[in-house]
Write a protein that holds these residues in place. Structure first.
Motif, mmCIF file in Angstrom:
data_model
loop_
_atom_site.group_PDB
_atom_site.id
_atom_site.type_symbol
_atom_site.label_atom_id
_atom_site.label_comp_id
_atom_site.label_asym_id
_atom_site.label_seq_id
_atom_site.Cartn_x
_atom_site.Cartn_y
_atom_site.Cartn_z
ATOM 1 N N ASP A 215 0.079 3.395 -3.268
ATOM 2 C CA ASP A 215 -0.715 4.587 -2.980
ATOM 3 C C ASP A 215 0.059 5.884 -3.207
ATOM 4 O O ASP A 215 -0.556 6.951 -3.359
ATOM 5 C CB ASP A 215 -1.221 4.560 -1.536
ATOM 6 C CG ASP A 215 -2.282 3.500 -1.300
ATOM 7 O OD1 ASP A 215 -2.735 2.888 -2.285
ATOM 8 O OD2 ASP A 215 -2.640 3.273 -0.125
ATOM 9 N N TYR B 298 -5.934 -2.914 7.359
ATOM 10 C CA TYR B 298 -5.733 -3.502 6.035
ATOM 11 C C TYR B 298 -6.123 -4.978 6.038
ATOM 12 O O TYR B 298 -6.752 -5.473 5.093
ATOM 13 C CB TYR B 298 -4.275 -3.358 5.604
ATOM 14 C CG TYR B 298 -3.832 -1.945 5.293
ATOM 15 C CD1 TYR B 298 -4.719 -0.988 4.818
ATOM 16 C CD2 TYR B 298 -2.501 -1.560 5.464
ATOM 17 C CE1 TYR B 298 -4.310 0.309 4.531
ATOM 18 C CE2 TYR B 298 -2.084 -0.272 5.167
ATOM 19 C CZ TYR B 298 -2.990 0.656 4.705
ATOM 20 O OH TYR B 298 -2.575 1.935 4.415
ATOM 21 N N ARG C 292 0.824 -1.201 0.000
ATOM 22 C CA ARG C 292 0.000 0.000 0.000
ATOM 23 C C ARG C 292 0.862 1.257 0.000
ATOM 24 O O ARG C 292 0.537 2.255 -0.663
ATOM 25 C CB ARG C 292 -0.943 -0.006 1.206
ATOM 26 C CG ARG C 292 -1.982 -1.110 1.195
ATOM 27 C CD ARG C 292 -3.053 -0.906 0.150
ATOM 28 N NE ARG C 292 -3.973 0.155 0.505
ATOM 29 C CZ ARG C 292 -5.136 -0.049 1.142
ATOM 30 N NH1 ARG C 292 -5.508 -1.270 1.500
ATOM 31 N NH2 ARG C 292 -5.933 0.959 1.410
#
Length: 393
Positions: A268, A326, A264
């Motif tokens: 991201d 998550y 991530r």
């Protein structure tokens, strides 16, 4: 000695109303006020009362995969030229950030030299603030393999066995190897096998006499299966896990440490944030396969322990608790996320007195404003943290 009054306790057992008494670094009583008072009275010394009314006392978190030498910078390769002194200051800062966030145990899976091992000793001696640190020393890798800038390169079973034994000699709590390529090493193929099956068997053979846990960085399904067949204790990342690999892991009790935060952080933020283009491309490809890995793991009931790969790009030590959210996004319930981050991780690390709010366990505790078995976001802002019985300021 501390007595936490008027709250609820949440761990892998159940959420229940209870007071908690802490003395000499361990939990000495959990239960009704009268029973806790008796336990306190039986010990010499004054106690400090902490009002936790309306709050929840939970175990401190365990992160089974961090790198204390890294700090979340976009390009990890820029840390190569840093001096050992600079790396030491960074490690101390990371550990302080982790414990302040409610992380009371970490397992370092690769740092330069004896940096993480030394950091663990410094925490234990009270010289720096931080969580309990277990560490592998240096990763064992093939020549030119993933993480070669800080790993111990070795080729062939004899060299791999010797490299593993070197880490044990240095005091390693766990042995870590690279079974496949990875995202952050330029030119490495993420899922491609690196150490051979024979080398992996030599690696676990070196760990066997001392019953030392082993960990393998493994993205691709072939590398995962090679590591599982060699008897590795945990698969780190497991991004391309297929159904067969998941079933093998479940059958043998091989832990999966998914490190969702690592992917991530890269995906991201991307190249716009300064992450190398090669790493972003590989992470985006890996992220596409990660959903399937979770499906296979959950269907096969693979044992899961929490780990973040903290220190990789935009994966900061103070944000470790985000990993539980998550994991819930990928299909775990909040209760199973708690289990992964406490008793499962403790089991993987070989710790039998960590991960519960129970008498005789280490006093690694967090005070939360909500029940984490109902609200996984509760972990992200602890009101108080106790590490080994001492309140973290």
């Amino acid at each position: 000695m501390y007595v936490l009054r008027g709250g609820r306790v949440a761990d892998v057992a159940v959420t229940r109303e209870a007071d908690v008494a802490v003395a000499d670094g361990e939990v000495v009583a959990v239960g009704e006020p009268e029973a806790v008072d008796e336990a306190v009275a039986a010990r010499d010394g004054e106690s400090t009362e902490v009002d936790v009314g309306g709050q929840v006392v939970a175990p401190g978190l365990i992160d089974a995969h961090v790198h204390v030498m890294m700090d979340g910078r976009p390009d990890v390769s820029t840390a190569v030229s840093d001096s050992d002194y600079t790396a030491s200051y960074r490690a101390a800062s990371n550990l302080e950030a982790a414990v302040s966030a409610g992380v009371t145990t970490v397992r370092d899976l690769g740092s330069r030299g004896t940096l993480a091992l030394d950091a663990g000793e410094a925490v234990a001696a009270g010289k720096i603030d931080g969580p309990r640190v277990l560490a592998c020393g240096r990763n064992v890798i093939m020549t030119g393999g993933h993480g070669n800038w800080f790993g111990r390169e070795a080729d062939g079973p004899a060299e791999v066995r010797k490299a593993a034994r070197e880490q044990l000699k240095a005091g390693a709590d766990v042995l870590k190897c690279m079974a496949t390529g990875g995202v952050l090493t330029e030119g490495a193929v993420t899922g491609a096998p690196e150490l051979t099956p024979e080398e992996l068997e030599a690696f676990t053979d070196a760990a066997a006499p001392t019953d030392t846990p082993t960990a393998a960085h493994a993205h691709g399904e072939v590398g995962i299966k090679n590591a599982v067949e060699a008897g590795i204790s945990s698969i780190e990342h497991g991004t391309f896990m297929d159904r067969e690999a998941a079933e093998m892991m479940a059958e043998r009790g091989t832990y999966w440490v998914p490190t969702a935060s690592a992917l991530r952080g890269i995906v991201d933020n991307g190249v716009e944030a300064g992450i190398p283009e090669d790493a972003v491309a590989k992470a985006e490809d890996a992220a596409d396969r990660f959903d399937d890995a979770w499906d296979h793991a959950l269907e096969a009931d693979v044992p899961i322990a929490m780990g973040t790969d903290a220190g990789t790009p935009f994966n900061f030590f103070e944000e470790i608790p985000q990993e539980l959210a998550y994991m819930v996004d990928y299909g775990l319930s909040p209760e199973r996320a708690l289990e992964a981050a406490t008793v499962n991780a403790a089991d993987l690390l070989g710790l039998d007195d960590v991960g519960r709010v129970a008498e005789g366990y280490q006093a690694d505790l967090v005070v939360l404003d909500a029940d984490p078995t109902e609200d996984v976001e509760a972990w992200q802002d602890p009101d108080a943290v106790f590490a080994r019985g001492e309140r973290v300021e």
